[in-house]
Write an enzyme that holds these catalytic residues in place. Structure first.
Site, PDB file in Angstrom:
ATOM      1  N   HIS A  56       0.843  -1.211   0.000  1.00 24.47           N
ATOM      2  CA  HIS A  56       0.000   0.000   0.000  1.00 24.47           C
ATOM      3  C   HIS A  56       0.878   1.260   0.000  1.00 24.47           C
ATOM      4  O   HIS A  56       0.651   2.183   0.791  1.00 24.47           O
ATOM      5  CB  HIS A  56      -0.977  -0.021   1.184  1.00 24.47           C
ATOM      6  CG  HIS A  56      -2.037  -1.065   1.052  1.00 24.47           C
ATOM      7  ND1 HIS A  56      -3.277  -0.832   0.512  1.00 24.47           N
ATOM      8  CD2 HIS A  56      -2.028  -2.391   1.362  1.00 24.47           C
ATOM      9  CE1 HIS A  56      -4.000  -1.944   0.515  1.00 24.47           C
ATOM     10  NE2 HIS A  56      -3.253  -2.909   1.026  1.00 24.47           N
ATOM     11  N   TYR A 323       3.810  -4.407   9.882  1.00 19.83           N
ATOM     12  CA  TYR A 323       3.638  -2.967   9.669  1.00 19.83           C
ATOM     13  C   TYR A 323       4.733  -2.198  10.413  1.00 19.83           C
ATOM     14  O   TYR A 323       5.243  -1.192   9.930  1.00 19.83           O
ATOM     15  CB  TYR A 323       2.262  -2.499  10.134  1.00 19.83           C
ATOM     16  CG  TYR A 323       1.085  -3.010   9.314  1.00 19.83           C
ATOM     17  CD1 TYR A 323       1.128  -4.258   8.676  1.00 19.83           C
ATOM     18  CD2 TYR A 323      -0.071  -2.270   9.171  1.00 19.83           C
ATOM     19  CE1 TYR A 323       0.052  -4.732   7.939  1.00 19.83           C
ATOM     20  CE2 TYR A 323      -1.154  -2.729   8.435  1.00 19.83           C
ATOM     21  CZ  TYR A 323      -1.082  -3.964   7.824  1.00 19.83           C
ATOM     22  OH  TYR A 323      -2.163  -4.429   7.096  1.00 19.83           O
TER      23      TYR A 323
HETATM   24  C1  HEM Z   1      -0.539 -11.288   7.045  1.00 22.08           C
HETATM   25  C2  HEM Z   1      -1.284 -10.436   6.358  1.00 22.08           C
HETATM   26  C3  HEM Z   1      -0.836  -9.056   5.996  1.00 22.08           C
HETATM   27  C4  HEM Z   1       0.428  -8.549   5.897  1.00 22.08           C
HETATM   28  C5  HEM Z   1       1.753  -9.248   6.113  1.00 22.08           C
HETATM   29  C6  HEM Z   1       0.307  -7.151   5.545  1.00 22.08           C
HETATM   30  C7  HEM Z   1       1.377  -6.297   5.357  1.00 22.08           C
HETATM   31  C8  HEM Z   1       1.292  -4.931   5.192  1.00 22.08           C
HETATM   32  C9  HEM Z   1       2.407  -3.998   5.250  1.00 22.08           C
HETATM   33  C10 HEM Z   1       3.858  -4.385   5.455  1.00 22.08           C
HETATM   34  C11 HEM Z   1       1.920  -2.759   5.082  1.00 22.08           C
HETATM   35  C12 HEM Z   1       2.701  -1.438   5.116  1.00 22.08           C
HETATM   36  C13 HEM Z   1       2.592  -0.857   6.549  1.00 22.08           C
HETATM   37  C14 HEM Z   1       3.316   0.457   6.779  1.00 22.08           C
HETATM   38  O1  HEM Z   1       4.421   0.680   6.263  1.00 22.08           O
HETATM   39  O2  HEM Z   1       2.768   1.298   7.533  1.00 22.08           O
HETATM   40  C15 HEM Z   1       0.489  -2.879   4.916  1.00 22.08           C
HETATM   41  C16 HEM Z   1      -0.381  -1.852   4.722  1.00 22.08           C
HETATM   42  C17 HEM Z   1      -1.743  -1.999   4.640  1.00 22.08           C
HETATM   43  N1  HEM Z   1      -2.473  -3.165   4.761  1.00 22.08           N
HETATM   44 FE1  HEM Z   1      -1.753  -4.973   5.109  1.00 22.08          FE
HETATM   45  N2  HEM Z   1      -1.026  -6.829   5.434  1.00 22.08           N
HETATM   46  C18 HEM Z   1      -1.754  -7.968   5.704  1.00 22.08           C
HETATM   47  C19 HEM Z   1      -3.121  -8.095   5.725  1.00 22.08           C
HETATM   48  C20 HEM Z   1      -3.988  -7.067   5.514  1.00 22.08           C
HETATM   49  C21 HEM Z   1      -5.417  -7.162   5.643  1.00 22.08           C
HETATM   50  C22 HEM Z   1      -6.181  -8.413   6.065  1.00 22.08           C
HETATM   51  C23 HEM Z   1      -5.911  -5.916   5.352  1.00 22.08           C
HETATM   52  C24 HEM Z   1      -7.332  -5.438   5.361  1.00 22.08           C
HETATM   53  C25 HEM Z   1      -8.266  -5.928   6.142  1.00 22.08           C
HETATM   54  C26 HEM Z   1      -4.795  -5.044   5.048  1.00 22.08           C
HETATM   55  C27 HEM Z   1      -4.869  -3.713   4.721  1.00 22.08           C
HETATM   56  C28 HEM Z   1      -3.799  -2.855   4.625  1.00 22.08           C
HETATM   57  C29 HEM Z   1      -3.935  -1.427   4.391  1.00 22.08           C
HETATM   58  C30 HEM Z   1      -5.225  -0.652   4.190  1.00 22.08           C
HETATM   59  C31 HEM Z   1      -2.649  -0.894   4.415  1.00 22.08           C
HETATM   60  C32 HEM Z   1      -2.238   0.568   4.263  1.00 22.08           C
HETATM   61  C33 HEM Z   1      -2.126   1.184   5.659  1.00 22.08           C
HETATM   62  C34 HEM Z   1      -1.769   2.661   5.601  1.00 22.08           C
HETATM   63  O3  HEM Z   1      -2.475   3.392   4.889  1.00 22.08           O
HETATM   64  O4  HEM Z   1      -0.797   3.065   6.267  1.00 22.08           O
HETATM   65  N3  HEM Z   1      -3.649  -5.768   5.163  1.00 22.08           N
HETATM   66  N4  HEM Z   1       0.136  -4.216   4.986  1.00 22.08           N
END
Ligand code: HEM
Length: 332
Positions: A56, A323
């Protein structure tokens, strides 16, 4: 917003750089290895883009408020649901760690919505949700393997690719990806919490829930139309729309019934489960330097307040760990 973000940044950077864990349980030690493996796998799929989120990476920040319905307070004693007007910071995003991905690309699905509710006591509680109706896999290990299969399946890979093989043995993968489409606006998309949380009310009654964020209308584009749009059409449209007038969503909770699994995010609960309207989220302010603001923000699915607890879904802690690693890497 600046003070709160700086504090969050300082706390989490301290955590990750020292590799220690908080009594609040933001990151559990035993999850760190899989969190790191997931980050490494994402790097393989998306490439390394210093200064950006590992997933993202491309997003836009706006602000507004949340006002709960009376029904919300019956379910949870969280300050968020006491009916007062709670300021929010919201970041909408495209999937992938590619910072210049075209918004209309199919790979930019699912789109994300991350919300920070700024509570009266000065703390924040977060919701990090996206447009998938359920997750393609149930565990961190399976998600790592899905990502590694993707990385091993470039366009010229022999068929069936590693990803084809993974999808064939995990039927929830194609089913989950079939639930997404490119919206004509971040405001015209429905977002889902996927992971289950537990509401606790004033009497101590506990209820497992999954969030739904419902817009006034859902508008998905045909694939050819999406692909022909300007590369930043979603990022540019939202601030213009907010300048013309507020954008509203209804935050809802789907209630688990007896026997519904809270620990498998790849299994949606039946559509006939009761859905309670928790209140209205209004977005009415743009953020002048959204690019700078989003770098300082860290949204954590497990950053909760009294009255909202984690369920037994293992993905919540794993996500918190991943995250935090991503954040510690992207801050200067
Ligand atoms: C094991 C499962 C998952 C992993 C490893 C993962 C990993 C990540 C990582 C590494 C980021 C970047 C975070 C940052 O730098 O602040 C991210 C962002 C994000 N993830 Fe996931 N994610 C997973 C599951 C999910 C699920 C289930 C959802 C939704 C229900 C989701 C929604 C998002 C969103 C919306 C962002 C952007 C957050 C922002 O705007 O700062 N992710 N994810």
């Amino acid at each position: 917003m600046r003070t709160r973000n700086f504090l969050t940044a300082a706390i989490v950077f301290g955590l990750t750089s020292a590799c220690t864990w908080t009594s609040a349980g933001i990151v559990r030690a035993e999850d760190q290895p899989i969190a790191q493996q997931l980050i490494d796998a994402m790097d393989k799929v998306f490439g390394v883009h210093p200064g950006f989120r590992v997933n993202h990476a491309k997003g836009v920040v706006v602000e507004g408020n949340f006002k709960a319905s009376p029904e919300a307070a019956d379910l949870s004693r969280a300050a968020l649901f006491d009916g007062s007007t709670i300021p929010v910071t919201v970041r909408f995003s495209d999937s992938t760690g590619v910072p210049n991905i075209p918004d209309g690309s199919a790979d930019a699905n699912p789109h994300g919505m991350a919300i920070k509710f700024h509570l009266p006591n000065g703390s924040d509680t977060d919701m990090v949700i996206n447009s998938l109706k359920f997750f393609p896999v149930a565990t961190g290990e399976d998600f790592r393997d899905l990502l590694l299969a993707l990385a091993a399946s470039p366009p010229d890979a022999p068929k069936p690719t590693k990803f084809d093989q993974f999808a064939a043995s995990h039927p929830a993968v194609p089913a989950a990806f079939a639930t997404v489409g490119t919206p004509d606006s971040f405001a015209d998309e429905e977002y889902y919490g996927i992971n289950a949380f537990v509401f606790v009310n004033k009497a101590g009654a506990r209820q497992a829930v999954r969030y739904q964020m419902t817009p006034e209308r859902v508008v998905h584009l045909a694939a050819a139309d999406a692909a022909s749009r300007a590369p930043d059409f979603l990022m540019d449209e939202l601030p213009e729309r907010v300048k013309r007038g507020p954008v509203t969503f209804h935050l809802k909770a789907q209630l688990a019934a007896a026997g519904d699994s809270t620990k498998d995010p790849a299994v949606p609960w039946p559509d006939d489960r009761k859905v309670v309207d928790l209140g209205v989220l209004t977005i009415d302010k743009t953020v002048p330097d959204s690019a700078a603001a989003q770098k300082k923000l860290l949204f954590l699915p497990g950053q909760l307040t009294d009255g909202i607890e984690e369920s037994d879904d293992p993905l919540i802690d794993i996500r918190d760990g991943a995250y935090a690693v991503s954040f510690s890497r992207r801050i200067p």
